[in-house]
Design a protein around this motif. Structure first.
Motif, PDB file in Angstrom:
ATOM      1  N   ALA A  35       6.962   9.707   0.899  1.00 46.28           N
ATOM      2  CA  ALA A  35       5.624  10.083   1.368  1.00 46.28           C
ATOM      3  C   ALA A  35       5.283  11.512   0.949  1.00 46.28           C
ATOM      4  O   ALA A  35       4.132  11.806   0.579  1.00 46.28           O
ATOM      5  N   SER A  36       6.265  12.405   0.981  1.00 48.28           N
ATOM      6  CA  SER A  36       6.023  13.794   0.571  1.00 48.28           C
ATOM      7  C   SER A  36       5.674  13.873  -0.906  1.00 48.28           C
ATOM      8  O   SER A  36       4.777  14.626  -1.316  1.00 48.28           O
ATOM      9  N   ALA A 353      -7.586  14.021   4.295  1.00 50.76           N
ATOM     10  CA  ALA A 353      -7.491  12.555   4.270  1.00 50.76           C
ATOM     11  C   ALA A 353      -6.205  12.106   3.597  1.00 50.76           C
ATOM     12  O   ALA A 353      -5.564  11.130   4.037  1.00 50.76           O
ATOM     13  N   ILE A 354      -5.812  12.801   2.526  1.00 53.79           N
ATOM     14  CA  ILE A 354      -4.571  12.456   1.824  1.00 53.79           C
ATOM     15  C   ILE A 354      -3.371  12.658   2.747  1.00 53.79           C
ATOM     16  O   ILE A 354      -2.524  11.764   2.907  1.00 53.79           O
ATOM     17  N   ILE A 355      -3.289  13.854   3.363  1.00 55.06           N
ATOM     18  CA  ILE A 355      -2.143  14.154   4.222  1.00 55.06           C
ATOM     19  C   ILE A 355      -2.093  13.220   5.425  1.00 55.06           C
ATOM     20  O   ILE A 355      -1.057  12.613   5.736  1.00 55.06           O
ATOM     21  N   GLY A 356      -3.252  13.092   6.104  1.00 55.08           N
ATOM     22  CA  GLY A 356      -3.291  12.235   7.290  1.00 55.08           C
ATOM     23  C   GLY A 356      -3.060  10.780   6.965  1.00 55.08           C
ATOM     24  O   GLY A 356      -2.321  10.081   7.683  1.00 55.08           O
ATOM     25  N   GLY A 357      -3.659  10.290   5.892  1.00 56.52           N
ATOM     26  CA  GLY A 357      -3.519   8.884   5.536  1.00 56.52           C
ATOM     27  C   GLY A 357      -2.106   8.530   5.140  1.00 56.52           C
ATOM     28  O   GLY A 357      -1.544   7.518   5.616  1.00 56.52           O
ATOM     29  N   GLY A 363       4.321   6.516   8.742  1.00 62.59           N
ATOM     30  CA  GLY A 363       4.797   6.317  10.121  1.00 62.59           C
ATOM     31  C   GLY A 363       4.792   4.865  10.522  1.00 62.59           C
ATOM     32  O   GLY A 363       5.728   4.375  11.180  1.00 62.59           O
ATOM     33  N   ILE A 364       3.741   4.126  10.151  1.00 62.62           N
ATOM     34  CA  ILE A 364       3.669   2.694  10.464  1.00 62.62           C
ATOM     35  C   ILE A 364       4.784   1.942   9.756  1.00 62.62           C
ATOM     36  O   ILE A 364       5.466   1.085  10.341  1.00 62.62           O
ATOM     37  N   LEU A 365       5.007   2.265   8.473  1.00 60.88           N
ATOM     38  CA  LEU A 365       6.066   1.604   7.704  1.00 60.88           C
ATOM     39  C   LEU A 365       7.438   1.903   8.301  1.00 60.88           C
ATOM     40  O   LEU A 365       8.291   1.003   8.421  1.00 60.88           O
ATOM     41  N   ASP A 366       7.661   3.157   8.680  1.00 62.20           N
ATOM     42  CA  ASP A 366       8.945   3.535   9.266  1.00 62.20           C
ATOM     43  C   ASP A 366       9.162   2.818  10.591  1.00 62.20           C
ATOM     44  O   ASP A 366      10.280   2.345  10.877  1.00 62.20           O
TER      45      ASP A 366
END
Length: 386
Positions: A35-36, A353-357, A363-366
């Motif tokens: 994600a980073s 939007a990029i960072i939050g999205g 987080g959902i995937l994890d």
């Protein structure tokens, strides 16, 4: 004051969890790393869009009337000497210009393309002692020179003081100069010898034209043109060959100032003649274009599209005169390019939007992976898995 702080504390949408309750997993670490990287790549891409401008294109009907069209050209003829190369222009309004020399420069080049001499066409003529006067005598001391036009003068006091002026007077009369040796000005200027000296050479011709903003054509022809009875003819002097090699390279052709990011379709185009004689034609559609830069700079110019055609000389002299012809017509549609920048607030919004999205999706995937692993492990412990 403590009550105010307490109420503000209750509004905290990000409650903190004691680190003792954290459960770090291998899958969570991998997802965080991926994600980073994704956030970094998207941020760099968004930063590039913010730094660089983008162009908005708009098409409108061209309502402008009149005006002039500026044509800039740079063309090389490797097998046509400069002394035999002329430039003519005409348009549908009836305006004609023959053997144009103003703002036209010629470079004599050898067979290898090396420059021999550079000169502005039509400028300068040698000073000869005692040239022939209009009245038939030779120029005497303290006498003003007034050369004869050899019957082509349109007024009694008209003078032709150079070979070019005699040729111009002949063109206005519709006559062809068949033997330059009989013209005093041409003989003493070495016109015949100049043509002989340039035999086997080529010519680079460049400069600019200003024509009416209507359909028309300009062309480069091997020979000096003149006008007679609505036909365009050419002087056929004894030193010219029966055919010409009009192979050429268009180094540059532009209808107006250059526009950033726009490449003219004929720049660098080369054509080699294979047939014995004829005329090479370019049919050009000129599109009025306005470019508005991000710093307020405005360029009023033109783009163009082009098609090509070679026409042999098998139809006779009047129908097909050897040369390179550029026929142009104007489009009724005007194109407007507007260069703009992304605003800082738009850039900031996209970054958020990029960072939050990415953070939310990660987080959902994890969470999905973590709970799936936990459910599978529990089933294995109970012996229900498989």
């Amino acid at each position: 004051m403590e009550r105010v702080f307490s109420k503000l504390r209750n509004l905290d949408a990000y409650p903190k969890i004691n680190e003792d309750f954290y459960n770090r997993t291998l899958s969570g670490g991998i997802i965080t790393l991926v994600a980073s990287i994704i956030m970094l790549v998207l941020f760099v891409n968004e930063l590039g869009l913010y730094i660089h401008s983008y162009t908005e294109t708009q098409l409108v009907v061209d309502t402008s009337r009149g005006g002039k069209l500026h044509i800039h050209f740079d063309i090389t003829f490797p097998a046509v000497p400069c002394s035999l190369l002329s430039l003519d222009a005409r348009d549908i309004s009836g305006e004609e210009h023959f053997d144009i020399r103003h703002d036209i420069f010629k470079k004599r080049i050898d067979s290898h393309g090396a420059v021999i001499e550079v000169r502005q066409d039509g400028i300068g003529a040698p000073k000869i002692e005692k040239p022939l006067q209009r009245h038939g005598g030779r120029l005497e001391h303290n006498e003003t020179y007034c050369g004869s036009c050899f019957g082509a003068e349109t007024a009694d006091d008209e003078c032709c003081n150079s070979c070019e002026e005699v040729r111009e007077a002949y063109r206005k009369r519709g006559w062809g100069m068949t033997n330059p040796d009989l013209i005093d000005q041409c003989k003493r200027e070495g016109f015949v010898q100049k043509i002989k000296d340039e035999e086997g050479e080529g010519c680079n011709i460049h400069g600019s034209l200003e024509v009416n903003k209507v359909a028309g054509n300009f062309h480069f022809a091997a020979g000096k043109s003149f006008h007679q009875s609505a036909f365009q003819l050419f002087e056929l002097i004894s030193l010219q060959s029966d055919s010409y090699n009009i192979s050429h390279r268009v180094n540059k052709l532009a209808f107006g100032d250059s526009i950033p990011g726009v490449v003219n379709p004929l720049d660098g185009v080369q054509w080699t003649q294979e047939a014995q004689n004829g005329m090479y034609q370019y049919f050009i559609k000129v599109v009025p274009t306005i470019y508005k830069g991000v710093r307020g700079r405005t360029i009023d110019s033109n783009q163009f599209s082009v098609t090509e055609h070679f026409k042999g000389s098998d139809l006779g002299l009047f129908q097909s005169i050897t040369g390179v012809y550029f026929f142009y017509d104007l489009s009724p549609i005007k194109v407007t390019f507007t260069e703009e920048h992304v605003s800082f607030f738009h850039f900031l919004t996209n970054v958020c939007a990029i960072i939050g999205g990415v953070f939310t999706v990660a987080g959902i995937l994890d969470a999905c992976i973590y709970h799936s692993q936990k459910a599978i492990k529990k089933k294995v412990e109970l012996g229900k898995f498989g």
